[in-house]
Design an enzyme around this catalytic site. Structure first.
Site, PDB file in Angstrom:
ATOM      1  N   ARG A  43       0.862  -1.172   0.000  1.00 53.56           N
ATOM      2  CA  ARG A  43       0.000   0.000   0.000  1.00 53.56           C
ATOM      3  C   ARG A  43       0.905   1.231   0.000  1.00 53.56           C
ATOM      4  O   ARG A  43       2.076   1.163   0.363  1.00 53.56           O
ATOM      5  CB  ARG A  43      -0.926   0.018   1.218  1.00 53.56           C
ATOM      6  CG  ARG A  43      -0.196   0.095   2.539  1.00 53.56           C
ATOM      7  CD  ARG A  43      -1.151   0.013   3.718  1.00 53.56           C
ATOM      8  NE  ARG A  43      -0.449   0.167   4.976  1.00 53.56           N
ATOM      9  CZ  ARG A  43      -0.176   1.320   5.547  1.00 53.56           C
ATOM     10  NH1 ARG A  43      -0.558   2.441   4.937  1.00 53.56           N
ATOM     11  NH2 ARG A  43       0.462   1.394   6.686  1.00 53.56           N
TER      12      ARG A  43
ATOM     13  N   ARG B 135      -2.229  10.736   2.464  1.00 51.20           N
ATOM     14  CA  ARG B 135      -2.837  11.504   3.549  1.00 51.20           C
ATOM     15  C   ARG B 135      -3.504  12.747   2.978  1.00 51.20           C
ATOM     16  O   ARG B 135      -2.847  13.578   2.370  1.00 51.20           O
ATOM     17  CB  ARG B 135      -1.777  11.936   4.565  1.00 51.20           C
ATOM     18  CG  ARG B 135      -1.116  10.791   5.293  1.00 51.20           C
ATOM     19  CD  ARG B 135      -0.120  11.333   6.292  1.00 51.20           C
ATOM     20  NE  ARG B 135       0.631  10.250   6.919  1.00 51.20           N
ATOM     21  CZ  ARG B 135       1.711  10.434   7.659  1.00 51.20           C
ATOM     22  NH1 ARG B 135       2.159  11.671   7.856  1.00 51.20           N
ATOM     23  NH2 ARG B 135       2.339   9.426   8.204  1.00 51.20           N
TER      24      ARG B 135
ATOM     25  N   ARG C  58      21.219  -6.413  -0.695  1.00 56.95           N
ATOM     26  CA  ARG C  58      21.571  -5.098  -1.201  1.00 56.95           C
ATOM     27  C   ARG C  58      22.524  -4.459  -0.206  1.00 56.95           C
ATOM     28  O   ARG C  58      22.488  -4.757   0.996  1.00 56.95           O
ATOM     29  CB  ARG C  58      20.325  -4.217  -1.355  1.00 56.95           C
ATOM     30  CG  ARG C  58      19.343  -4.713  -2.397  1.00 56.95           C
ATOM     31  CD  ARG C  58      19.880  -4.620  -3.798  1.00 56.95           C
ATOM     32  NE  ARG C  58      19.995  -3.226  -4.249  1.00 56.95           N
ATOM     33  CZ  ARG C  58      20.598  -2.871  -5.377  1.00 56.95           C
ATOM     34  NH1 ARG C  58      21.149  -3.791  -6.166  1.00 56.95           N
ATOM     35  NH2 ARG C  58      20.659  -1.592  -5.727  1.00 56.95           N
TER      36      ARG C  58
ATOM     37  N   ARG D 157      19.806   9.471  -1.873  1.00 56.33           N
ATOM     38  CA  ARG D 157      19.452  10.584  -0.993  1.00 56.33           C
ATOM     39  C   ARG D 157      20.716  11.227  -0.444  1.00 56.33           C
ATOM     40  O   ARG D 157      21.804  10.649  -0.513  1.00 56.33           O
ATOM     41  CB  ARG D 157      18.551  10.125   0.152  1.00 56.33           C
ATOM     42  CG  ARG D 157      19.120   9.028   1.030  1.00 56.33           C
ATOM     43  CD  ARG D 157      18.099   8.585   2.065  1.00 56.33           C
ATOM     44  NE  ARG D 157      18.583   7.511   2.910  1.00 56.33           N
ATOM     45  CZ  ARG D 157      17.933   7.025   3.957  1.00 56.33           C
ATOM     46  NH1 ARG D 157      16.760   7.532   4.297  1.00 56.33           N
ATOM     47  NH2 ARG D 157      18.435   6.043   4.679  1.00 56.33           N
TER      48      ARG D 157
ATOM     49  N   GLU E  16      24.157   8.845  -0.443  1.00 54.54           N
ATOM     50  CA  GLU E  16      23.909   7.415  -0.241  1.00 54.54           C
ATOM     51  C   GLU E  16      23.656   6.731  -1.581  1.00 54.54           C
ATOM     52  O   GLU E  16      22.796   7.153  -2.353  1.00 54.54           O
ATOM     53  CB  GLU E  16      22.701   7.236   0.685  1.00 54.54           C
ATOM     54  CG  GLU E  16      22.384   5.820   1.066  1.00 54.54           C
ATOM     55  CD  GLU E  16      21.294   5.745   2.130  1.00 54.54           C
ATOM     56  OE1 GLU E  16      20.374   4.929   1.962  1.00 54.54           O
ATOM     57  OE2 GLU E  16      21.359   6.522   3.111  1.00 54.54           O
TER      58      GLU E  16
ATOM     59  N   TYR F  49      13.559  -7.395   6.478  1.00 50.93           N
ATOM     60  CA  TYR F  49      13.766  -5.987   6.794  1.00 50.93           C
ATOM     61  C   TYR F  49      13.117  -5.695   8.140  1.00 50.93           C
ATOM     62  O   TYR F  49      11.932  -5.958   8.340  1.00 50.93           O
ATOM     63  CB  TYR F  49      13.172  -5.083   5.725  1.00 50.93           C
ATOM     64  CG  TYR F  49      13.502  -3.631   5.983  1.00 50.93           C
ATOM     65  CD1 TYR F  49      14.664  -3.067   5.460  1.00 50.93           C
ATOM     66  CD2 TYR F  49      12.692  -2.849   6.783  1.00 50.93           C
ATOM     67  CE1 TYR F  49      15.003  -1.750   5.719  1.00 50.93           C
ATOM     68  CE2 TYR F  49      13.016  -1.531   7.046  1.00 50.93           C
ATOM     69  CZ  TYR F  49      14.167  -0.998   6.520  1.00 50.93           C
ATOM     70  OH  TYR F  49      14.502   0.300   6.787  1.00 50.93           O
TER      71      TYR F  49
ATOM     72  N   ASP G 248      12.570  -2.716  11.230  1.00 49.23           N
ATOM     73  CA  ASP G 248      12.776  -1.418  11.841  1.00 49.23           C
ATOM     74  C   ASP G 248      13.463  -1.629  13.185  1.00 49.23           C
ATOM     75  O   ASP G 248      13.422  -2.724  13.765  1.00 49.23           O
ATOM     76  CB  ASP G 248      11.440  -0.701  12.044  1.00 49.23           C
ATOM     77  CG  ASP G 248      10.880  -0.139  10.745  1.00 49.23           C
ATOM     78  OD1 ASP G 248      11.684   0.223   9.866  1.00 49.23           O
ATOM     79  OD2 ASP G 248       9.642  -0.069  10.608  1.00 49.23           O
TER      80      ASP G 248
END
Length: 373
Positions: A175, A179, A252, A283, A307, A355, A357
């Site tokens: 998704r 907002r 990666r 970035r 980066e 992955y 957080d």
């Protein structure tokens, strides 16, 4: 044996597990092949600026237990992640919100923005003819339409993964948050911030009183390290742990070009994403903006990092797994071996090939410690 636990890797998973084991009265040795502790959250100090050596790390969570846990070692500031996207010199706020839609289309109300997005999605949805999207491009176009996809998703994603969006699976973008509010806060979590004084303070707190050794490669003398402890907590690459017996997983990696500049404020934001494909870096990070309360913020010096994302090869630092069916199937073979290990615990992004957080890593280490110590 000298220790209850040998912890291989001093990142957030290893440091959290070691702390909880030590607190429970167990003896631990934490080793890391790098010349510092902390894994990828380690910070260099450049004239008082805490440089995120391995890329931007912004702590965010809705788990109050995790938030209270990390704040028990170091207070966190109120940094709010509000990245900006640069597409051919055009600047857009992220995540996609009313500021983004005004910048892109000039719309001013939620109704106007919704109508524009629906109009943009129409052709993509019609081309699917009722079927599910088969790749990331189809998925993104069906969610937000052409303009946002072309300017803010396509180039950045292809640089990040080293593959075209038509080659990437649709599930990578399940998704896309849209907002219909003027809100640049990237995360929806209840808590977010940066440790005051940098992440090294958090790692030092977690490993306080625990024996550690840097520059220690587990695989260079595996038999020796394994002989020291009853159990191993392993946070490295799971395929390497098993000698690549089923083949190598793909990763990666990220490299950084870091530069000290003689100005107080260079880009006006901590993170600016470069979303066009032709710009080689993904970035630019200006580290001092993570800690505006730091006295070094006022100095006429700043540090930026460009980066670059690339395919991992032997000798490079793996950063994150490649999410596709081939690698997922291969990982399951290694996971079956890991699940049968009585004296080894696997945790973290590389050992679990997923992955994570930062808050999820800590929460997982807390759960594992509760079950296994």
């Amino acid at each position: 044996m000298k220790y209850d636990y040998l912890v291989v890797g001093s990142g957030l998973y290893g440091a959290t597990f070691a702390h909880l084991a030590h607190k429970a009265g167990k003896t631990c040795l934490v080793i890391d092949k790098r010349n510092h502790l902390g894994g990828n959250v380690y910070c260099d100090d450049v004239e008082g600026i805490h440089v995120h050596t391995y890329g931007a790390h912004i702590f965010h969570t809705s788990n109050k237990a995790v938030w209270d846990f990390v704040n028990s070692f170091v207070p966190f500031n109120r940094y709010t992640n509000s990245p900006v996207a640069n597409y051919r010199g055009e600047l857009y706020n992220l995540p996609f919100n009313m500021n983004t839609f005004y910048q892109m289309w000039g719309v001013r109300t939620p109704a106007e923005a919704r109508a524009k997005i629906d109009e943009q999605k129409k052709d993509a949805l019609a081309s699917l003819r009722g079927r599910e999207p088969e790749n990331l491009e189809e998925q993104a176009l069906s969610l937000v339409g052409h303009d946002i996809y072309e300017k803010l998703i396509k180039g950045y994603t292809e640089k990040q993964w080293g593959r075209t969006c038509t080659e990437l699976p649709a599930f990578i973008i399940k998704r896309l948050p849209v907002r219909l509010m003027f809100d640049n806060n990237y995360f929806n979590d209840a808590y977010q911030g940066i440790p005051v004084g940098g992440y090294n303070r958090l790692i030092d707190g977690l490993l306080d009183g625990i024996e550690t050794k840097t520059g220690a490669d587990f695989f260079a003398d595996r038999a020796h390290w394994e002989s020291l402890a009853e159990k191993i907590v392993f946070t490295g690459k799971i395929d390497e742990f098993y000698g690549y017996r089923f083949g190598k997983l793909e990763y990666r990696t990220v490299r950084f070009e870091t530069e000290r500049l003689p100005v107080q404020n260079w880009q006006g934001n901590a993170v600016i994403n470069y979303t066009e494909r032709d710009v080689p870096y993904t970035r630019i990070i200006e580290h001092k903006h993570f800690e505006p309360e730091n006295p070094a913020y006022a100095k006429d010096v700043t540090v930026i990092s460009r980066e670059y994302s690339t395919e991992w090869k032997d000798g490079m630092e793996p950063f994150y797994p490649v999410n596709d069916e081939k690698n997922a199937a291969l990982y399951q073979k290694y996971k079956a071996l890991a699940d049968s290990e009585a004296n080894a615990i696997f945790g973290g992004r590389l050992a679990e090939y997923r992955y994570y957080d930062m808050d999820d890593v800590i929460e997982k280490a807390m759960r594992d410690a509760e079950k296994r110590i």
